[in-house]
Design an enzyme around this catalytic site. Sequence first.
Site, short mmCIF file in Angstrom:
data_model
loop_
_atom_site.label_atom_id
_atom_site.label_comp_id
_atom_site.label_asym_id
_atom_site.label_seq_id
_atom_site.Cartn_x
_atom_site.Cartn_y
_atom_site.Cartn_z
N THR A 1 0.83 -1.22 0.00
CA THR A 1 0.00 0.00 0.00
C THR A 1 0.86 1.27 0.00
OG1 THR A 1 -0.12 -0.12 2.41
CG2 THR A 1 -1.95 -1.07 1.17
N GLY B 1 -20.18 1.51 32.72
CA GLY B 1 -19.08 2.46 32.80
C GLY B 1 -17.71 1.79 32.87
N GLU C 1 -6.53 -6.57 4.16
CA GLU C 1 -6.84 -7.77 3.38
C GLU C 1 -8.18 -7.64 2.66
OE1 GLU C 1 -5.11 -10.55 2.68
OE2 GLU C 1 -3.41 -9.57 3.67
#
Lengths: 664, 664
Positions: B138, B401, B424
């Site tokens: 990439t 919380g 992927e």
Amino acid sequence: MEALDYHAEERRKAEFAVQEMKIVWAGSRQAYEMSDRVARLVASDPVFRKDNRTRLSRKELFTDTLKKVAHAWKRIIELRLSEEEGTKLMDFMDQPSFADLQWGMFIPAIKGNGTEEQKAKWLPMAYKVQILGCYAQTELGHGSNVRGLETTATFDPQTDEFVLHSPTLTSSKWWPGGMGKVSTHAVVYARLITDGQDHGVHGFIVQLRSLDDHSPLPGITAGDIGMKFGSGAYNSMDNGVMRFDHVRIPRDQMLMGISQVTREGKYVQSDVPRQLMYGPMVFVRRKIVADASTALSRAVCIATRYSAVRRQFGSQNGGPETQVIDYKTQQSRLFPLLASAYAFRFVGQWLMWLYTDVMQRLQANDFSTLPEVHACTAGLKSITTSATADGIEECRKLCGGHGYLSSSGLPELFAVYVPACTYEGDNVVMLLQVGRFLMKTVSQLGSGKMPVGTIAYMGRAEHLLQCRCEVERAEDWLKPHVILEAFEARAARMAVACAKNMNKFPKQEDGFAEVSADLTEAAVAHCQLIVVSKFIEKLQQDIPGKGVKRQLEILCNVYALSLMHKHIGDFVATGCISPEQGALANEQLRLLYSQVRPNAIALVDAFNHTDHYLGSILGRYDGNVYPKLYEEAWKDPLNETVVPDGFHEYIQPILKQNIRLARL
Amino acid sequence: MEALDYHAEERRKAEFAVQEMKIVWAGSRQAYEMSDRVARLVASDPVFRKDNRTRLSRKELFTDTLKKVAHAWKRIIELRLSEEEGTKLMDFMDQPSFADLQWGMFIPAIKGNGTEEQKAKWLPMAYKVQILGCYAQTELGHGSNVRGLETTATFDPQTDEFVLHSPTLTSSKWWPGGMGKVSTHAVVYARLITDGQDHGVHGFIVQLRSLDDHSPLPGITAGDIGMKFGSGAYNSMDNGVMRFDHVRIPRDQMLMGISQVTREGKYVQSDVPRQLMYGPMVFVRRKIVADASTALSRAVCIATRYSAVRRQFGSQNGGPETQVIDYKTQQSRLFPLLASAYAFRFVGQWLMWLYTDVMQRLQANDFSTLPEVHACTAGLKSITTSATADGIEECRKLCGGHGYLSSSGLPELFAVYVPACTYEGDNVVMLLQVGRFLMKTVSQLGSGKMPVGTIAYMGRAEHLLQCRCEVERAEDWLKPHVILEAFEARAARMAVACAKNMNKFPKQEDGFAEVSADLTEAAVAHCQLIVVSKFIEKLQQDIPGKGVKRQLEILCNVYALSLMHKHIGDFVATGCISPEQGALANEQLRLLYSQVRPNAIALVDAFNHTDHYLGSILGRYDGNVYPKLYEEAWKDPLNETVVPDGFHEYIQPILKQNIRLARL
């Protein structure tokens, strides 16, 4: 704005007056100008810089927060800012801190539950910041259920004092912001015990730390509860843990506005109607809904701008690839969120009106609308915060891989926002309260008692249970009354269906418990109707500015029809609309997306967020994303050295030796 | 296990043999024993401690990662662990690192695309860890669309070398794990250019850093891309940025297994069928699906155990409050996720079979099933990772919380998992590929070409488009064939509806683009059917152990019916089931939840997660939550000093002076 503008072309495409839309978003010209002025003030001040926040250690981040708060207060005084401007400045500082509790909880608690004498004594000190207060309610073992709190405040007639004590580990105060390291005082909620009798939970003003050296007072153990979700985010807040070991406070530090303990230790209920406490509650929830629209607008602004910068696939013979914002899959995820930001904005503005209305009624001792107001605000808090939390994460995914970088601003925005789904009432608990109200309303149908306000449509239940949707062509779905009736019918039918199922059970509570999951869905349907109807009401007002109203009409339809598509099962299963009509709605929705597309960038510009406030490289106003991402990367501490610490010690020796590790 | 066990009572309630279920979950007794042994090995080793991870600065975290990886390798050798055991050990170490790329991407890339000579030269060095490799595909401006990569590798016949170059800023390699600071080598993907001609993207083995002093080689600029989502999480990975300035590598470092460049610079396509590359792809996606079930099981284990510890409301006359796991609202959110974890587990096990099947076919040059396998694995990758990411966050919310605390383990689990939705193959892009396959299948119906494998049901489209669901009573929904047909009919009808809408457009590509959002929904329906059917198939096997099969049958029904409830619109709008039948399914679902309830704790125990691996105080095996939360809090750096750094400098002066700040 900046000279360079990769979005210039997109901005030229806009079919409406952005400047006018900014005013609609802000609520008024005056509100816009003030907000704009303060936003730029904060953005231009180096002390308020936050682009390095996720790289700071917990201690560094906390010190940075103390520094920013002090600086904010300094500026507020120097510039003689009004109360409203000051609040805005803290908002734009965009860093949770102990200071939020002083004005958001400590002062309001005293105002709401203190006597005149108590207000006269404590409020000036708080306003002058001679003391710093927090709100100590939740405990390690007790959250939503306030009645379950264990901390005790026992009256000692000998000394005319209350003795605050933490009898168990689970009674340790846990979560209160500011309590961990900073607050000097707190409003502590504890079980009032006089003469061996438990009178339930009341509020007490307790000094926590010395005003000289800031050390905790005798009998008090205090600390921070540790790291929370994300880097940056709420880690700038000292959410605290605290235990009391027989800590004594004078009797006049119990908040006695509503009930009192006399010198003799007699417990006296005042005649002040408890309902008066609804006022502040409505105010707080209005703020939460307004904040939801703001948080969602930030995420949508980032995702929309980057979707116009980012290109993927569809390159024709070597030409540029397609802007991802042009893909229908992107539009069908992004534009409903854009519409939601506007929808939440307007329902928030309406809640401001509701608040004034409630206050007037309370003054006139008219409590008739309270149940409806309570259900409405609880429900809106729930659906707007849930949709916003999910929406921020969806926007992050819509930015692809780069949305995962802290420099996109989205991870921190998500981490800092999600608590809104839990605090001030867990969102599911809130929906169940709406559910109870709906069941009560249904049970009273035909009793002559007419439902009021946002539930008034239930008065037409008979019609809504059998009406047929008139839609024949896709464009019929653009008619407000058609949309409104479909949403009313859906809400009414789901509520009635729940009531029927509940009544199958001999004991009502068992029935409620059994169908509670369905009840939350009916509650959502009711609350979504409120948002849709308030958006439609907004459009009945006169809205100036070229094309502004037109854009809002489109967004209103996108909001309603995308909700209908998402919850199509509700509408079709209850027979409110036919599958064919559902398909037509979806068809119309696609057409609406193409109408939003050319205006998308301008519609997010209308939020008027500064680059500082957005805190996102992907969302930069000028769209200059890639060079800035590249620049930002080098600021990471790992890039301070060529060879990372520990490499020579741990990894180099392995590279040098010759042992086979098998194929791990 | 531990002496103290707050869950003992819950465990007594279990109606099945947990030990046997552990084996079903692991896949086999041998797999269970190995996994159990390695898990305890890691848990008992102080070097692998991770409970302090979110408190470390980026640099500290990274050094800690180098240390852990080196230690892991050391142990693997000392203990003579098998390849499988070694992989498990790295899994249980539970910290993303450069090492994942060596075995996950670098070595497979060379194996898959290298020549025999190249494998002989490079693989031994990689196995012996004389070099450290990553996978550089990439780029800053290019993600999903590999064809869009800009980096060039130009052949220079004079020197018999390739010249790697980054012609633009957007061509900078961006994201590859390990590339930022650690890798010595990479498989770099670049456009192959010979004699001025562009032959598209190919892989090249490039040395990045000196094996002596680890500094980047001439012409290479490398760094880390900065902080990512969460504290801890993927910040232990040096995702990198890299630019090449005319970097030269010998010709034999182009991966020439599939196509070659000759000494003269001639580009030669080999006759090796490209389809062979499907094998590794199926393998990787199988792993991703298996990892999804593991990640979801961790979150579900934490939320389920804490839901049995946590009590809220419902206290009768001062007695203990109700365990939140007893609330239907909790069950209706939690139990479908519990069922999903098991469902994903079994579909992952089936994918292992599919992988072997595909490999055998490929060896026999039988490519007939590839399109179906490709669509099936792409779709399963998409729906399992999306459901898991959402499920982890839902589990966090289900913990109230405290789920927001890092010590709950859930924030980091979410932050470290969500990238799976993007890498992927982006999940939406994956669904669109499934969509294309569905449209192709529909268009071929009646052509005589019979759909195979997971799409075989389309062969019965005629029946599925008009069949009526036979359900009359709630319990009818327990029949596997009834569920299966409903899911098949839904998938078939949605696909056919999309095809109809697509064909309304003159140009097919326009139609595809317009209905793409609906196509992704049809793809989801198809993939959910696959998961449901594989779960049902699993139950047709003989499964030993008291009550084990019965529990899995319940979970299978919970999975299917909760999906049906969630997507009820699909089923009703397409007429697969009637609204009444939908209501009956929901009624049956509630009954199933009460059957899951007594087995819930045992069902998550069956995942056999160690407390170390879970990394969650809320999810502790012994349920001793509150004392440990309290203990943990004090470890925060902020608690090292009583008065926080910066308080005296910034805040004290304000407390001392007397200026009114107005009501901020």
